[in-house]
Enzyme design. Structure first.
Site, mmCIF file in Angstrom:
data_model
loop_
_atom_site.group_PDB
_atom_site.id
_atom_site.type_symbol
_atom_site.label_atom_id
_atom_site.label_comp_id
_atom_site.label_asym_id
_atom_site.label_seq_id
_atom_site.Cartn_x
_atom_site.Cartn_y
_atom_site.Cartn_z
ATOM 1 N N SER A 92 -12.364 -3.616 0.278
ATOM 2 C CA SER A 92 -12.639 -3.176 1.643
ATOM 3 C C SER A 92 -14.125 -2.919 1.800
ATOM 4 C CB SER A 92 -11.906 -1.870 1.956
ATOM 5 O OG SER A 92 -10.522 -2.047 1.857
ATOM 6 N N LYS A 133 -7.230 6.026 12.256
ATOM 7 C CA LYS A 133 -8.672 6.191 12.472
ATOM 8 C C LYS A 133 -8.968 5.944 13.949
ATOM 9 C CE LYS A 133 -9.734 4.622 7.800
ATOM 10 N NZ LYS A 133 -10.235 3.503 6.981
ATOM 11 N N ARG A 157 0.861 -1.180 0.000
ATOM 12 C CA ARG A 157 0.000 0.000 0.000
ATOM 13 C C ARG A 157 0.898 1.232 0.000
ATOM 14 N NH1 ARG A 157 -2.894 3.546 3.453
ATOM 15 N NH2 ARG A 157 -5.060 3.784 2.815
#
Lengths: 211, 211
Positions: free
Chosen positions: B110, B139, B41
């Site tokens: 996702s 988050k 990623r």
């Protein structure tokens, strides 16, 4: 046989230079003025937003029978069945792009030296974007037009594929490129920031006859 | 027939959470500890740098016979012949990814709701990453583990494809997921920030037997 593309007036839609809310209307008016090719360049959009923008742009350029090229993102180009991809020196290598796009799609490469142009040609590029020819709002480094013409001439002599000049080209300076034998001019702000993009495209297109 | 993938310990290499200079050594040590899948990623790299990183990561994961998944960028996945692509809700739609990747490659999506999971399944996803299960460093919104387990259970009941939990999963909390019948856990910082990623991977992998 590959369709013979017309590179004369190649619009690059840099969203850094044009508010995105005007993107489609500005491009459409430029298409009405005779733009022969459109490159969608989006450096800040996520993949979904880029894909949705590209889909919408593809349906616009299709209506004007003008090929749509996607800057950098081969996946977006494949996803919307664009005519091709344009890559810079910091993007995927042209040889990889050619392999993944297949022989029919258009592969364009940015080059600013003979060495870059020769590599791009050997890697399977269909055309080159050469510049910056003039200083631009994003690249303000002093660019000497004599050096630019020398670069265009040297690259033109070194590789046999079509070539468009790019970087700060406008109605005010395009005459400096007359006689360089390039195949067209790529413009960003000259059309994306024009108050009347249709009229501006018409005037620029007329000028390209003297290249 | 598709190779049966092992989702048990799915490492996501988020470069925002791990200094890139340690990327390959950290991943290699985690692979030695038994990581079963690796997702690269990279949200800030240009295309050429992403491609070069992915090529190097592919040669590393190949040595450990572990599939490499590329986050978001289908073009990079195709360019390095990765095992598949993982897309989020702001990336290319799963149906487009499936069409462009062909039937053999792995497509992960996702999802954080049953609706997203059902769409992903109908669009051809092979597996789901479901979360955030726990609060994460990026988050930090309060995530209630009871709600997370309810979400995992509801999605598991709604779609028949493999599912990994993601979001703040570590050795300290993985026991909360025991009995949820998920196929594995996706971890970022639990391995990418571990001082001894090999030992951390061994311990996490042992825990996945109780999922």
């Amino acid at each position: 046989m590959r369709i013979p593309y017309n590179y004369a007036l190649y619009l690059v839609t840099d969203s850094e230079l044009c508010p995105r809310e005007n993107l489609f209307s500005q491009v459409e008016r430029a298409l009405q003025g005779g733009v022969t090719m459109v490159q969608l360049r989006e450096k800040d959009l996520g993949s979904l937003a880029f894909y949705q923008t590209a889909l919408k742009m593809k349906s616009l350029t299709d209506r004007y029978h003008v090929p749509l090229i996607i800057n950098d993102r081969l996946d977006i180009a494949l996803a919307v069945d664009a005519a091709g991809v344009h890559v810079g020196q910091s993007d995927l290598p042209a040889a990889v792009v050619r392999r993944l796009m297949g022989p029919e799609k258009l592969v364009g490469v940015s080059a600013s030296t003979v060495a870059e142009a020769v590599i791009a040609y050997n890697d399977g590029a269909d055309y080159l974007g050469v510049g910056a020819v003039f200083p631009t709002s994003t690249k303000k480094d002093a660019v000497n037009i004599k050096d630019s013409i020398a670069m265009l001439t040297a690259i033109h002599a070194a590789v046999p594929i079509p070539m468009v000049g790019i970087g700060g080209i406008s109605e005010k300076n395009i005459d400096k490129l007359y006689g360089t034998d390039i195949d067209g001019v790529a413009v960003v702000s000259a059309l994306m920031c024009a108050k009347d993009p249709r009229a501006a495209a018409e005037r620029l297109l007329a000028c390209t006859n003297s290249l």
